[in-house]
Write an enzyme that holds these catalytic residues in place. Structure first.
Site, mmCIF file in Angstrom:
data_model
loop_
_atom_site.group_PDB
_atom_site.id
_atom_site.type_symbol
_atom_site.label_atom_id
_atom_site.label_comp_id
_atom_site.label_asym_id
_atom_site.label_seq_id
_atom_site.Cartn_x
_atom_site.Cartn_y
_atom_site.Cartn_z
ATOM 1 N N GLY A 1 0.832 -1.211 0.000
ATOM 2 C CA GLY A 1 0.000 0.000 0.000
ATOM 3 C C GLY A 1 0.859 1.251 0.000
ATOM 4 O O GLY A 1 0.505 2.266 0.598
ATOM 5 N N SER B 1 1.489 3.181 -2.514
ATOM 6 C CA SER B 1 1.240 4.074 -3.654
ATOM 7 C C SER B 1 0.735 5.443 -3.231
ATOM 8 O O SER B 1 0.861 6.418 -3.974
ATOM 9 C CB SER B 1 0.235 3.426 -4.618
ATOM 10 O OG SER B 1 -0.985 3.174 -3.947
ATOM 11 N N VAL C 1 -2.426 -8.038 -2.202
ATOM 12 C CA VAL C 1 -1.735 -8.631 -1.049
ATOM 13 C C VAL C 1 -2.610 -9.617 -0.277
ATOM 14 O O VAL C 1 -2.110 -10.334 0.587
ATOM 15 C CB VAL C 1 -1.163 -7.550 -0.093
ATOM 16 C CG1 VAL C 1 0.030 -6.853 -0.717
ATOM 17 C CG2 VAL C 1 -2.227 -6.573 0.358
ATOM 18 N N ASN D 1 1.311 -2.279 5.339
ATOM 19 C CA ASN D 1 0.518 -1.053 5.481
ATOM 20 C C ASN D 1 -0.788 -1.077 4.682
ATOM 21 O O ASN D 1 -1.711 -0.323 4.997
ATOM 22 C CB ASN D 1 1.393 0.136 5.029
ATOM 23 C CG ASN D 1 0.587 1.384 4.746
ATOM 24 O OD1 ASN D 1 0.201 2.098 5.663
ATOM 25 N ND2 ASN D 1 0.294 1.634 3.463
ATOM 26 N N SER E 1 -4.475 -0.001 13.994
ATOM 27 C CA SER E 1 -5.302 1.208 14.155
ATOM 28 C C SER E 1 -5.752 1.297 15.608
ATOM 29 O O SER E 1 -5.946 0.265 16.268
ATOM 30 C CB SER E 1 -6.543 1.142 13.259
ATOM 31 O OG SER E 1 -7.473 2.137 13.660
ATOM 32 N N TYR F 1 -13.285 -3.917 10.263
ATOM 33 C CA TYR F 1 -12.004 -3.197 10.292
ATOM 34 C C TYR F 1 -11.323 -3.311 11.657
ATOM 35 O O TYR F 1 -10.130 -3.616 11.751
ATOM 36 C CB TYR F 1 -12.279 -1.727 9.944
ATOM 37 C CG TYR F 1 -11.051 -0.857 9.826
ATOM 38 C CD1 TYR F 1 -10.277 -0.862 8.659
ATOM 39 C CD2 TYR F 1 -10.670 -0.006 10.855
ATOM 40 C CE1 TYR F 1 -9.163 -0.045 8.546
ATOM 41 C CE2 TYR F 1 -9.569 0.812 10.747
ATOM 42 C CZ TYR F 1 -8.813 0.792 9.582
ATOM 43 O OH TYR F 1 -7.705 1.607 9.470
ATOM 44 N N ALA G 1 -11.754 -5.575 13.930
ATOM 45 C CA ALA G 1 -11.313 -6.966 14.145
ATOM 46 C C ALA G 1 -10.006 -7.223 13.398
ATOM 47 O O ALA G 1 -9.087 -7.857 13.931
ATOM 48 C CB ALA G 1 -12.398 -7.936 13.675
ATOM 49 N N LYS H 1 -7.724 -5.061 12.648
ATOM 50 C CA LYS H 1 -6.618 -4.302 13.254
ATOM 51 C C LYS H 1 -6.240 -4.869 14.619
ATOM 52 O O LYS H 1 -5.079 -4.809 15.019
ATOM 53 C CB LYS H 1 -6.999 -2.822 13.344
ATOM 54 C CG LYS H 1 -7.204 -2.165 11.969
ATOM 55 C CD LYS H 1 -5.965 -2.290 11.111
ATOM 56 C CE LYS H 1 -6.060 -1.528 9.797
ATOM 57 N NZ LYS H 1 -4.831 -1.602 8.991
ATOM 58 N N ILE I 1 -6.061 9.965 10.545
ATOM 59 C CA ILE I 1 -4.972 10.591 9.797
ATOM 60 C C ILE I 1 -5.553 11.126 8.485
ATOM 61 O O ILE I 1 -6.375 10.451 7.856
ATOM 62 C CB ILE I 1 -3.848 9.558 9.497
ATOM 63 C CG1 ILE I 1 -3.391 8.817 10.776
ATOM 64 C CG2 ILE I 1 -2.682 10.207 8.776
ATOM 65 C CD1 ILE I 1 -2.734 9.644 11.842
HETATM 66 P P1 NAP Z 1 -5.130 4.920 1.564
HETATM 67 O O1 NAP Z 1 -4.653 6.300 1.277
HETATM 68 O O2 NAP Z 1 -6.488 4.508 1.128
HETATM 69 O O3 NAP Z 1 -4.050 3.875 1.004
HETATM 70 C C1 NAP Z 1 -4.281 2.495 1.075
HETATM 71 C C2 NAP Z 1 -3.176 1.768 0.342
HETATM 72 O O4 NAP Z 1 -3.444 0.351 0.395
HETATM 73 C C3 NAP Z 1 -3.089 2.149 -1.127
HETATM 74 O O5 NAP Z 1 -1.729 2.222 -1.514
HETATM 75 C C4 NAP Z 1 -3.756 0.974 -1.827
HETATM 76 O O6 NAP Z 1 -3.230 0.789 -3.121
HETATM 77 C C5 NAP Z 1 -3.333 -0.193 -0.933
HETATM 78 N N1 NAP Z 1 -4.203 -1.360 -1.106
HETATM 79 C C6 NAP Z 1 -5.531 -1.466 -0.897
HETATM 80 N N2 NAP Z 1 -5.956 -2.709 -1.209
HETATM 81 C C7 NAP Z 1 -4.859 -3.403 -1.612
HETATM 82 C C8 NAP Z 1 -4.634 -4.736 -2.050
HETATM 83 N N3 NAP Z 1 -5.636 -5.639 -2.140
HETATM 84 N N4 NAP Z 1 -3.373 -5.106 -2.394
HETATM 85 C C9 NAP Z 1 -2.354 -4.220 -2.325
HETATM 86 N N5 NAP Z 1 -2.491 -2.947 -1.923
HETATM 87 C C10 NAP Z 1 -3.739 -2.549 -1.560
HETATM 88 O O7 NAP Z 1 -5.111 4.623 3.137
HETATM 89 P P2 NAP Z 1 -4.173 5.178 4.325
HETATM 90 O O8 NAP Z 1 -5.000 6.077 5.129
HETATM 91 O O9 NAP Z 1 -2.861 5.622 3.788
HETATM 92 O O10 NAP Z 1 -4.024 3.828 5.157
HETATM 93 C C11 NAP Z 1 -2.800 3.085 5.214
HETATM 94 C C12 NAP Z 1 -2.900 2.118 6.389
HETATM 95 O O11 NAP Z 1 -3.091 2.843 7.599
HETATM 96 C C13 NAP Z 1 -4.108 1.168 6.279
HETATM 97 O O12 NAP Z 1 -3.750 -0.109 6.773
HETATM 98 C C14 NAP Z 1 -5.128 1.797 7.207
HETATM 99 O O13 NAP Z 1 -6.044 0.866 7.707
HETATM 100 C C15 NAP Z 1 -4.211 2.340 8.286
HETATM 101 N N6 NAP Z 1 -4.825 3.389 9.079
HETATM 102 C C16 NAP Z 1 -5.236 4.561 8.509
HETATM 103 C C17 NAP Z 1 -5.832 5.541 9.289
HETATM 104 C C18 NAP Z 1 -6.310 6.852 8.731
HETATM 105 O O14 NAP Z 1 -6.967 7.600 9.478
HETATM 106 N N7 NAP Z 1 -6.006 7.186 7.489
HETATM 107 C C19 NAP Z 1 -6.000 5.315 10.663
HETATM 108 C C20 NAP Z 1 -5.570 4.113 11.217
HETATM 109 C C21 NAP Z 1 -4.978 3.159 10.412
HETATM 110 P P3 NAP Z 1 -4.194 0.837 -4.406
HETATM 111 O O15 NAP Z 1 -5.100 2.029 -4.205
HETATM 112 O O16 NAP Z 1 -3.289 0.933 -5.546
HETATM 113 O O17 NAP Z 1 -4.932 -0.465 -4.347
#
Ligand code: NAP
Length: 249
Positions: A13, A15, A66, A92, A144, A157, A159, A161, A190
């Site tokens: 993740g 990208s 993944v 991630n 998370s 979600y 569960a 995490k 975030i």
């Molecule tokens: P995001 O901007 O939506 O990015 C998610 C990333 O995961 C993207 O690069 C996406 O790539 C990749 N992804 C999704 N499905 C995939 C798959 N099947 N195979 C490979 N890659 C996949 O989200 P983010 O906010 O940066 O979140 C990153 C991590 O932090 C996640 O695990 C999320 O649960 C965790 N988190 C986020 C927050 C928050 O508030 N933002 C809070 C707590 C935890 P593609 O789009 O190319 O598929």
């Protein structure tokens, strides 16, 4: 430019959002960076590669789901055959499919558990032998705060995490003697695409639950992840570090 002594860092993740920011943080040390992502639209991963290239980093990205063990096994074999090692794995990749349990479908449950949790097994299982052989490595899993405190509408979600937290502690115990550190980072809210979809009213309600009174930035998470992968944190393993503005204390 990178050289063969640079650490090899795989970020799922990577990208966009938090994963992209982690990649940019590793660019400071001229790491060799491999990004895994899944969207058919390659523009986000192409932008990340461009940003890394502007910093003198020769990175690569691969479209891999993944949640598929076979796909992950294939790409890790390929990375290991070309680089001979993986020094850092950042699990991630993640998605949300929020709805109240009463409305949650089996498909909503399976997608979130498979992409958020099974992926962590898939990637860690496919990297661990090489880290054991090289007697060292860093693994950071992105969990998370809701894995600890719960959140209405996120049974799948939270569960996934919470599962990451248990997985992290268990694997940390299994490989500690081999010099491998396994930790988790638990972000709160975030500013990324994942939270951009939330209605303003909901965001305001969430902000009231954050002692520091604001959403975090991807850099807040990336700094903690990077530190956990540094020598400064070499005596830390099996921990869940919260980066949540104090939502969980
Ligand atoms: P995001 O901007 O939506 O990015 C998610 C990333 O995961 C993207 O690069 C996406 O790539 C990749 N992804 C999704 N499905 C995939 C798959 N099947 N195979 C490979 N890659 C996949 O989200 P983010 O906010 O940066 O979140 C990153 C991590 O932090 C996640 O695990 C999320 O649960 C965790 N988190 C986020 C927050 C928050 O508030 N933002 C809070 C707590 C935890 P593609 O789009 O190319 O598929």
């Amino acid at each position: 430019m990178n050289d063969s002594s640079s650490r090899v860092v795989v970020i799922t993740g990577g990208s966009k959002g938090i994963g992209r920011t982690i990649a940019l943080r590793f660019a400071h040390e001229k790491a060799r960076i491999v990004i895994l992502h899944y969207d058919v639209d390659e523009s986000a991963s192409e932008s990340t590669l461009k940003m890394l290239s502007q910093r003198g980093i020769g990175a690569e990205s691969h479209k891999v789901d993944v949640s598929s063990f076979a796909a992950v096994e294939g790409i890790f074999k390929d990375i290991l055959s070309r680089f001979q090692r993986i020094d850092v794995l950042i699990n991630n990749a993640g998605i949300t499919k929020d709805t109240l349990l009463m409305r949650m479908t089996e498909a909503d449950w399976d997608a979130v558990i498979n992409i958020n949790l099974k992926s962590v097994f898939n990637c860690t299982q496919n990297v661990i032998r090489s880290m054991v052989k090289q007697r060292g490595g860093k693994i950071v899993n992105i969990s998370s705060v809701v894995g600890q405190i719960g959140n209405a509408g996120q049974a799948n979600y939270s569960a996934s995490k919470a599962g990451i937290m248990g997985f992290t502690k268990t694997v940390a115990r299994e490989v500690a003697a081999r010099g491998i550190n396994v930790n988790a980072v638990a972000p709160g809210f975030i500013d990324t695409d994942m939270t951009a979809v939330l209605p303003e009213k909901i965001k305001e309600t969430f902000i009231q639950q954050i002692p520091l009174g604001r959403f975090g930035q991807p850099e807040d998470v990336a700094e903690t992840v990077y530190w956990l992968c540094s020598d400064a944190a070499s005596y830390i393993t099996g921990q869940v570090i919260h980066v949540s503005g104090g939502m969980y204390m």
